[in-house]
Scaffold this motif. Sequence first.
Motif, PDB file in Angstrom:
ATOM      1  N   HIS A   1      71.367 -24.192  24.850  1.00  0.00           N
ATOM      2  CA  HIS A   1      71.538 -25.306  25.783  1.00  0.00           C
ATOM      3  C   HIS A   1      70.858 -25.010  27.110  1.00  0.00           C
ATOM      4  CE1 HIS A   1      73.382 -28.680  27.835  1.00  0.00           C
ATOM      5  NE2 HIS A   1      73.918 -27.862  28.723  1.00  0.00           N
ATOM      6  N   TRP A   2      71.047 -23.820  27.629  1.00  0.00           N
ATOM      7  CA  TRP A   2      70.420 -23.442  28.899  1.00  0.00           C
ATOM      8  C   TRP A   2      68.903 -23.437  28.784  1.00  0.00           C
ATOM      9  CZ3 TRP A   2      73.634 -18.742  31.136  1.00  0.00           C
ATOM     10  CH2 TRP A   2      74.894 -19.216  31.540  1.00  0.00           C
ATOM     11  N   LEU A   3      68.385 -22.927  27.672  1.00  0.00           N
ATOM     12  CA  LEU A   3      66.935 -22.830  27.503  1.00  0.00           C
ATOM     13  C   LEU A   3      66.279 -24.205  27.471  1.00  0.00           C
ATOM     14  CD1 LEU A   3      64.364 -21.159  26.888  1.00  0.00           C
ATOM     15  CD2 LEU A   3      64.941 -21.376  24.455  1.00  0.00           C
ATOM     16  N   LEU A   4      66.927 -25.165  26.824  1.00  0.00           N
ATOM     17  CA  LEU A   4      66.310 -26.472  26.613  1.00  0.00           C
ATOM     18  C   LEU A   4      66.538 -27.437  27.769  1.00  0.00           C
ATOM     19  CD1 LEU A   4      67.080 -26.967  22.809  1.00  0.00           C
ATOM     20  CD2 LEU A   4      65.024 -26.036  23.894  1.00  0.00           C
ATOM     21  N   ARG A   5      67.276 -26.995  28.773  1.00  0.00           N
ATOM     22  CA  ARG A   5      67.489 -27.835  29.953  1.00  0.00           C
ATOM     23  C   ARG A   5      66.376 -27.628  30.968  1.00  0.00           C
ATOM     24  NH1 ARG A   5      73.212 -27.014  32.543  1.00  0.00           N
ATOM     25  NH2 ARG A   5      72.252 -28.440  34.024  1.00  0.00           N
ATOM     26  N   ARG A   6      66.163 -28.654  31.786  1.00  0.00           N
ATOM     27  CA  ARG A   6      65.204 -28.516  32.878  1.00  0.00           C
ATOM     28  C   ARG A   6      65.686 -27.425  33.840  1.00  0.00           C
ATOM     29  NH1 ARG A   6      63.619 -33.809  36.232  1.00  0.00           N
ATOM     30  NH2 ARG A   6      62.690 -34.274  34.188  1.00  0.00           N
ATOM     31  N   GLY A   7      64.771 -26.616  34.308  1.00  0.00           N
ATOM     32  CA  GLY A   7      65.131 -25.551  35.233  1.00  0.00           C
ATOM     33  C   GLY A   7      65.573 -24.275  34.546  1.00  0.00           C
ATOM     34  N   ALA A   8      65.315 -24.181  33.228  1.00  0.00           N
ATOM     35  CA  ALA A   8      65.706 -22.980  32.490  1.00  0.00           C
ATOM     36  C   ALA A   8      65.001 -21.747  33.051  1.00  0.00           C
ATOM     37  CB  ALA A   8      65.361 -23.144  31.011  1.00  0.00           C
ATOM     38  N   LYS A   9      65.701 -20.627  33.020  1.00  0.00           N
ATOM     39  CA  LYS A   9      65.158 -19.369  33.518  1.00  0.00           C
ATOM     40  C   LYS A   9      64.488 -18.615  32.366  1.00  0.00           C
ATOM     41  CE  LYS A   9      66.588 -19.044  37.912  1.00  0.00           C
ATOM     42  NZ  LYS A   9      65.702 -18.746  39.039  1.00  0.00           N
ATOM     43  N   GLN A  10      63.165 -18.716  32.282  1.00  0.00           N
ATOM     44  CA  GLN A  10      62.458 -18.016  31.218  1.00  0.00           C
ATOM     45  C   GLN A  10      62.664 -16.510  31.330  1.00  0.00           C
ATOM     46  OE1 GLN A  10      58.272 -18.931  30.935  1.00  0.00           O
ATOM     47  NE2 GLN A  10      57.877 -17.238  29.527  1.00  0.00           N
ATOM     48  N   ARG A  11      62.800 -16.015  32.558  1.00  0.00           N
ATOM     49  CA  ARG A  11      63.007 -14.582  32.757  1.00  0.00           C
ATOM     50  C   ARG A  11      64.284 -14.106  32.069  1.00  0.00           C
ATOM     51  NH1 ARG A  11      62.800 -14.699  37.784  1.00  0.00           N
ATOM     52  NH2 ARG A  11      64.978 -14.652  38.402  1.00  0.00           N
ATOM     53  N   LEU A  12      65.303 -14.945  32.075  1.00  0.00           N
ATOM     54  CA  LEU A  12      66.562 -14.579  31.439  1.00  0.00           C
ATOM     55  C   LEU A  12      66.534 -14.829  29.936  1.00  0.00           C
ATOM     56  CD1 LEU A  12      69.162 -15.949  34.028  1.00  0.00           C
ATOM     57  CD2 LEU A  12      68.478 -13.578  33.661  1.00  0.00           C
ATOM     58  N   ALA A  13      65.770 -15.833  29.514  1.00  0.00           N
ATOM     59  CA  ALA A  13      65.738 -16.190  28.092  1.00  0.00           C
ATOM     60  C   ALA A  13      64.731 -15.365  27.306  1.00  0.00           C
ATOM     61  CB  ALA A  13      65.418 -17.674  27.938  1.00  0.00           C
ATOM     62  N   GLY A  14      63.617 -15.022  27.941  1.00  0.00           N
ATOM     63  CA  GLY A  14      62.591 -14.259  27.248  1.00  0.00           C
ATOM     64  C   GLY A  14      61.681 -15.099  26.376  1.00  0.00           C
ATOM     65  N   ILE A  15      61.798 -16.425  26.484  1.00  0.00           N
ATOM     66  CA  ILE A  15      60.971 -17.332  25.689  1.00  0.00           C
ATOM     67  C   ILE A  15      60.965 -18.687  26.383  1.00  0.00           C
ATOM     68  CG2 ILE A  15      62.891 -18.129  24.247  1.00  0.00           C
ATOM     69  CD1 ILE A  15      60.952 -18.239  21.876  1.00  0.00           C
ATOM     70  N   THR A  16      59.894 -19.452  26.193  1.00  0.00           N
ATOM     71  CA  THR A  16      59.849 -20.794  26.762  1.00  0.00           C
ATOM     72  C   THR A  16      60.501 -21.784  25.800  1.00  0.00           C
ATOM     73  OG1 THR A  16      57.721 -21.348  25.754  1.00  0.00           O
ATOM     74  CG2 THR A  16      57.681 -20.249  27.918  1.00  0.00           C
ATOM     75  N   ALA A  17      60.904 -22.925  26.339  1.00  0.00           N
ATOM     76  CA  ALA A  17      61.505 -23.961  25.496  1.00  0.00           C
ATOM     77  C   ALA A  17      60.509 -24.458  24.450  1.00  0.00           C
ATOM     78  CB  ALA A  17      61.985 -25.117  26.365  1.00  0.00           C
ATOM     79  N   THR A  18      59.242 -24.573  24.843  1.00  0.00           N
ATOM     80  CA  THR A  18      58.211 -25.043  23.910  1.00  0.00           C
ATOM     81  C   THR A  18      58.055 -24.085  22.737  1.00  0.00           C
ATOM     82  OG1 THR A  18      57.006 -26.143  25.695  1.00  0.00           O
ATOM     83  CG2 THR A  18      55.783 -25.664  23.682  1.00  0.00           C
ATOM     84  N   ALA A  19      57.985 -22.798  23.043  1.00  0.00           N
ATOM     85  CA  ALA A  19      57.842 -21.796  21.979  1.00  0.00           C
ATOM     86  C   ALA A  19      59.079 -21.770  21.086  1.00  0.00           C
ATOM     87  CB  ALA A  19      57.600 -20.424  22.595  1.00  0.00           C
ATOM     88  N   TYR A  20      60.238 -21.968  21.686  1.00  0.00           N
ATOM     89  CA  TYR A  20      61.485 -21.955  20.909  1.00  0.00           C
ATOM     90  C   TYR A  20      61.527 -23.118  19.922  1.00  0.00           C
ATOM     91  CZ  TYR A  20      66.482 -22.227  19.862  1.00  0.00           C
ATOM     92  OH  TYR A  20      67.688 -22.294  19.213  1.00  0.00           O
ATOM     93  N   ARG A  21      61.116 -24.293  20.368  1.00  0.00           N
ATOM     94  CA  ARG A  21      61.157 -25.476  19.499  1.00  0.00           C
ATOM     95  C   ARG A  21      60.240 -25.329  18.288  1.00  0.00           C
ATOM     96  NH1 ARG A  21      61.249 -28.272  24.683  1.00  0.00           N
ATOM     97  NH2 ARG A  21      63.262 -29.327  24.981  1.00  0.00           N
TER      98      ARG A  21
END
Length: 213
Positions: free
Chosen positions: A101-121
């Motif tokens: 949920h955090w990754l796919l929201r606007r303003g997601a912290k890529q530094r904390l997730a380690g992946i972009t929303a686009t790459a995840y999808r």
Amino acid sequence: MMAVGAMDAYFCDAFADVLAKILNAKNIDPSIKLTDKIKSIKLPINTLLQIHASKSNWKWRNAARDLIEKDNVLSLTKVKDLFNHIMDDTNKILDKAMMEHWLLRRGAKQRLAGITATAYRRLSPADQNTQKKAMLEKLTNRFSSIIQRRHDCIHNCDRPKVTLLSITAIDAQKTIEDIEYLVAELNQHIDSNLRRHLLSIGCSRTLVRRVGA
């Protein structure tokens, strides 16, 4: 150090707020069914005596604060323990679903997730599940490191292995940003789920508003 201390203070105060509102609701409407987690909480005797003599609704908040004031919330495991009892099974704090949920929201912290929303999808469902686990581990490790650094500053003069650790202004700024992000996201999640929890244990919407939830 101050940012970590502020994070600790926030989670302690948030727990006191949650507990106070639940107890206040129960005090107003005895028919409310408390969860086993709430019923198992033991308040200090001195607080119970003060509660008995007090007529103010603030007595429950004071009781909750007395319970938590000597504790600390300096781990994500502790955060989950304090707040997940008011969450339903599909809405737990700091689980894989929340990471997605955090990754796919606007303003997601890529530094904390380690992946972009686009790459995840673009990942397959199985790979997405693996990535959610990796995101949770990355977040946990990040905050474990932040909290440990604070411990090292306090107890070892920032010299956990004799040599003084280095830190830059950018490192400090990123740490503060990550703490602010975690607190802001969880604050919203806790508030919305407290209202849902109160309704689920038998509170009317009027009572939910009355206790300030």
